[in-house]
Write an enzyme that holds these catalytic residues in place. Structure first.
Site, PDB file in Angstrom:
ATOM      1  N   HIS A  40       0.824  -1.224   0.000  1.00  0.00           N
ATOM      2  CA  HIS A  40       0.000   0.000   0.000  1.00  0.00           C
ATOM      3  C   HIS A  40       0.850   1.263   0.000  1.00  0.00           C
ATOM      4  CE1 HIS A  40      -4.142   1.546   0.242  1.00  0.00           C
ATOM      5  NE2 HIS A  40      -3.583   2.608   0.781  1.00  0.00           N
ATOM      6  N   HIS A 212      -9.512  -1.769   6.826  1.00  0.00           N
ATOM      7  CA  HIS A 212     -10.564  -0.746   6.976  1.00  0.00           C
ATOM      8  C   HIS A 212     -11.959  -1.302   7.277  1.00  0.00           C
ATOM      9  CE1 HIS A 212      -8.480   3.010   6.004  1.00  0.00           C
ATOM     10  NE2 HIS A 212      -7.900   2.414   4.977  1.00  0.00           N
ATOM     11  N   ASP A 316       1.686   2.098   3.695  1.00  0.00           N
ATOM     12  CA  ASP A 316       0.764   3.238   3.649  1.00  0.00           C
ATOM     13  C   ASP A 316       1.519   4.559   3.489  1.00  0.00           C
ATOM     14  OD1 ASP A 316      -1.749   4.346   3.494  1.00  0.00           O
ATOM     15  OD2 ASP A 316      -2.320   3.944   5.560  1.00  0.00           O
TER      16      ASP A 316
HETATM   17 ZN   LIG Z   1      -6.096   3.118   3.923  1.00  0.00          ZN
END
Ligand SMILES: [Zn+2]
Length: 373
Positions: A40, A212, A316
């Site tokens: 990510h 999430h 992230d």
């Molecule tokens: Zn995210």
């Protein structure tokens, strides 16, 4: 007497476990031998507005030179669709633009450095050619605008995972981000259509990403999905109590299904002290950042509860406000390798965490898709 003897032994063990010298040459060797797959990265939210990934502007977490210095072998770029695009049905439009920024602004612009990868074999091939494998993952299931046809279109354009929700509950899946938000209609996990989405992803060979989502959505996915799901960027709730982090029970259940949790580097998901200060809405300067050691602690915790085959990396970067001290951007990954070696992890362990586990999950999804063709 016995107690003091034990104390001496404990001190000795501590001294000697920490005293192994890890040379830079060893770090380099172990790091380069691993195929590091980060699942990510949100630099796409900037490249879509014209940011050049090939220039090191020094103002973010990600650029080409940094990816090379950090030894990143494969990068899943986030096709992030903010919740706001639901208003006026602009989600599909945004999704197509975000797919385009990966393909046009990153891969096509720097063809000597990036190669589009659609399969696990593609990742390994790009790596052998000395290129960074570039992959696409949609973040936010509202991207499909409740249409399996759009889901199939996105697959054809190269999308290989979809995070079922972002912080917003959509029409078919509950998110962990708004369970107490007034006015939001929840479904108690996945709706019947949500289950169809998961089955269609299985049929296509698109990874089902449960980062999430609400806990109930996660357990529904485990029941419905025939391929191992994964968490593209999530950390451990036992160490930092964020609702979008995973409980030990979830981590173990995902591991049993053959999946993997890719650890998120956001300070607030790594450190309870950071999370508490953020919750108290302290000014940024007064919020204690997380550290490289916190990333190691999350990896180590997950390995202890679910095994070495259950953990991976989903930084992230460029999607987070605060990155850990010592692991500030994509160029710093070798420092993580050093820290893991110091913690006692072997080169083989590190290869699993960095890429072998994720390649296994991809191949399972590909095999599942083949069955239905
Ligand atoms: Zn995210």
């Amino acid at each position: 007497m016995l107690r003091s003897l034990l104390a001496v032994l404990a001190t000795l063990a501590l001294c000697c476990a920490q005293s192994r010298t890890i040379t830079d040459a060893e770090v380099e060797k172990v790091h380069r031998a691993a195929l590091l797959i980060d699942t990510h990265n949100d630099i796409t939210s900037r490249t879509v507005d014209g940011y050049d990934i090939g220039k090191n502007a020094g103002d973010g977490h990600t650029n080409l030179a940094g990816l090379r210095a950090g030894g990143v072998g494969a990068q899943f770029f986030a096709v992030y669709v903010a919740a706001g695009y639901v208003n006026g049905n602009r989600s599909a439009h945004r999704t197509l633009e975000m797919i385009d920024t990966v393909r046009h602004d990153i891969i096509d612009r720097y063809p000597n450095d990036f190669a589009l990868a659609l399969t696990a074999d593609d990742i390994e091939r790009a790596h052998r050619q000395g290129k960074i494998a570039a992959l696409l993952g949609i973040e936010g299931g509202h991207a499909i605008e409740d249409s399996l046809r759009l889901l199939r279109d996105y697959y054809l354009l190269g999308v290989r995972y979809m995070t079922l929700t972002h912080s917003n509950t959509n029409n078919w899946a509950d998110s962990s981000g708004d369970f107490d938000k007034p006015g939001v209609e929840h479904h108690n996990g996945l709706t019947d259509f949500g289950k169809q989405v998961v089955r269609e992803m299985n049929r296509l060979g698109m990874l089902v990403d449960i980062s999430h989502v609400a806990d109930k959505t996660f357990y529904d996915v485990l029941e419905v999905s025939t391929a191992p799901p994964f968490a593209s960027h999530s950390s451990a709730r036992a160490l930092a109590a964020a609702p979008r982090n995973m409980t030990d029970d979830m981590i173990v259940a995902l591991a049993k299904k053959g999946g993997v949790v890719q650890v998120n580097f956001s300070c607030g998901f790594l450190s309870q002290a950071t999370a508490d200060a953020e919750k108290a809405q302290k000014p940024r300067a007064e919020i204690p950042p997380a550290k490289l050691a916190d990333v190691v602690a999350h990896i180590d915790h997950m390995v202890k509860v679910a095994g070495i085959d259950a953990v991976g990396i989903g930084s992230d970067f460029d999607g987070i406000q605060c990155a850990p001290v010592g692991l500030e951007d994509v160029s710093k990954f070798p420092k993580l390798t050093r820290a893991l070696l110091e913690k006692g992890y072997s080169a083989a362990d590190i290869r699993k965490i960095y890429g072998v586990n994720l390649l296994r999950v991809m191949r399972s999804a590909e095999a599942e898709a083949k069955k239905s063709r």
